[in-house]
Design a protein around this motif. Structure first.
Motif, PDB file in Angstrom:
ATOM      1  N   UNK A  68       0.911  -1.189  -0.078  1.00 18.16           N
ATOM      2  CA  UNK A  68       0.040  -0.095  -0.098  1.00 18.16           C
ATOM      3  C   UNK A  68       0.811   1.379   0.008  1.00 18.16           C
ATOM      4  N   UNK A  69       2.077   1.344   0.582  1.00 19.46           N
ATOM      5  CA  UNK A  69       2.874   2.436   0.673  1.00 19.46           C
ATOM      6  C   UNK A  69       3.451   2.469  -0.889  1.00 19.46           C
ATOM      7  N   UNK A  70       3.769   1.303  -1.349  1.00 11.58           N
ATOM      8  CA  UNK A  70       4.198   1.561  -2.645  1.00 11.58           C
ATOM      9  C   UNK A  70       3.051   2.364  -3.516  1.00 11.58           C
ATOM     10  N   UNK A  71       1.939   1.946  -3.596  1.00 11.39           N
ATOM     11  CA  UNK A  71       0.872   2.464  -4.146  1.00 11.39           C
ATOM     12  C   UNK A  71       0.627   4.072  -3.980  1.00 11.39           C
ATOM     13  N   UNK A  72       0.922   4.450  -2.597  1.00 12.47           N
ATOM     14  CA  UNK A  72       0.664   5.872  -1.993  1.00 12.47           C
ATOM     15  C   UNK A  72       1.406   6.636  -2.734  1.00 12.47           C
ATOM     16  N   UNK A  73       2.570   6.250  -2.850  1.00 14.91           N
ATOM     17  CA  UNK A  73       3.789   7.123  -3.528  1.00 14.91           C
ATOM     18  C   UNK A  73       3.898   7.150  -4.969  1.00 14.91           C
ATOM     19  N   UNK A  74       3.105   6.402  -5.488  1.00 10.11           N
ATOM     20  CA  UNK A  74       3.036   6.407  -7.079  1.00 10.11           C
ATOM     21  C   UNK A  74       1.531   6.695  -7.442  1.00 10.11           C
ATOM     22  N   UNK A  75       1.291   8.097  -7.705  1.00 11.34           N
ATOM     23  CA  UNK A  75      -0.024   8.685  -7.978  1.00 11.34           C
ATOM     24  C   UNK A  75      -0.848   7.780  -8.978  1.00 11.34           C
ATOM     25  N   UNK A  78      -5.664   4.476  -9.767  1.00 11.08           N
ATOM     26  CA  UNK A  78      -6.086   3.094 -10.217  1.00 11.08           C
ATOM     27  C   UNK A  78      -6.500   2.223  -9.253  1.00 11.08           C
ATOM     28  N   UNK A  79      -5.759   2.272  -7.931  1.00 13.39           N
ATOM     29  CA  UNK A  79      -6.012   1.134  -7.038  1.00 13.39           C
ATOM     30  C   UNK A  79      -7.371   1.504  -6.390  1.00 13.39           C
ATOM     31  N   UNK A  80      -7.772   2.698  -6.037  1.00 11.82           N
ATOM     32  CA  UNK A  80      -8.825   3.234  -5.527  1.00 11.82           C
ATOM     33  C   UNK A  80     -10.055   3.305  -6.440  1.00 11.82           C
TER      34      UNK A  80
END
Length: 240
Positions: free
Chosen positions: A146-153, A158-160
């Motif tokens: 999730x941290x990886x996704x957080x710092x990749x706009x 896309x995830x949310x």
């Protein structure tokens, strides 16, 4: 030596006689009465333990259903967790994903302290101990991802957004901020649950080390010094 008399024929008797030597009448001496009384008390105590065991099992089992549903969602149901956090207008995700696990873990600790001699209490302590280990490992992996996704706009959006129904509108603010806000909330929820699980394991192990007359740190060292499956099994069996 004290003497008594047979209530049937009047012959003199010894205190511990079970039968009259003259007429064969069965006697109720003090020793027999005491044994019968102890048997009755023992049966009564056993019945009470069985009743308490049953009541505890029902109560904990009912509460544990909700707890394990939440753990399952946090571990495996990304979409459900994201939707619950995004639509959290009344604090429902806070109650569901934080207060419920915290309440359950604390409840097991309190119940096992109050009823530490009951088998059902020890059983739930062991089951929850294994669950806490699972939570720590699984939720840590989720936080990394999730941290990886957080710092990749782009990945965050896309995830949310991809998990939402098409008719759900965004809150005020940019899409990126909304997406990162949801992911940040999920990270916080996972972190709090990890801390709770670590706290539960610490308390349970502290009880075990106390019985072994060990402080916590030396106790941990004794477990992990030349670790093997047999040692871990022995420790696990003694958790309460």
């Amino acid at each position: 030596m004290s003497r008594f008399f047979c209530e049937n024929c009047g012959s003199k008797l010894n205190e511990n006689s079970n039968f009259c030597p003259s007429c064969g009448h069965k006697l109720q001496n003090a020793s027999n009465k005491r044994n019968e009384s102890e048997e009755i008390l023992s049966l009564s105590s056993s019945s009470k333990r069985n009743i308490i065991n049953t009541i505890l099992f029902i109560l904990i089992a009912m509460f544990s259903v909700s707890f394990y549903i939440v753990v399952f969602m946090l571990a495996f149901k990304w979409e459900g967790v994201i939707n619950a956090i995004y639509e959290d207008y009344d604090g429902s995700s806070f109650v569901l994903f934080i207060l419920l696990p915290l309440g359950y873990l604390l409840g097991i600790i309190i119940i096992s302290k109050l009823f530490n001699s009951l088998k059902i209490s020890k059983l739930f302590v062991k089951i929850t101990f294994l669950t806490s280990l699972f939570m720590i490992i699984t939720f840590t992996l989720h936080i990394i991802f999730t941290t990886f996704l957080y710092f990749n706009s782009e990945k965050a959006i896309e995830a949310v957004i991809s998990d939402f129904p098409s008719d759900v509108g965004l809150h005020q603010g940019s899409i990126v901020e909304e997406s990162q806000g949801v992911l940040k909330s999920k990270i916080n929820i996972l972190l709090i649950n990890i801390v709770a699980a670590v706290g539960y394991i610490t308390i349970v192990l502290s009880r075990y080390f106390r019985k072994q007359s060990l402080a916590f740190i030396p106790g941990l060292k004794s477990i992990f010094h030349q670790p093997n499956i047999t040692k871990f099994k022995d420790v696990f069996k003694q958790l309460d």
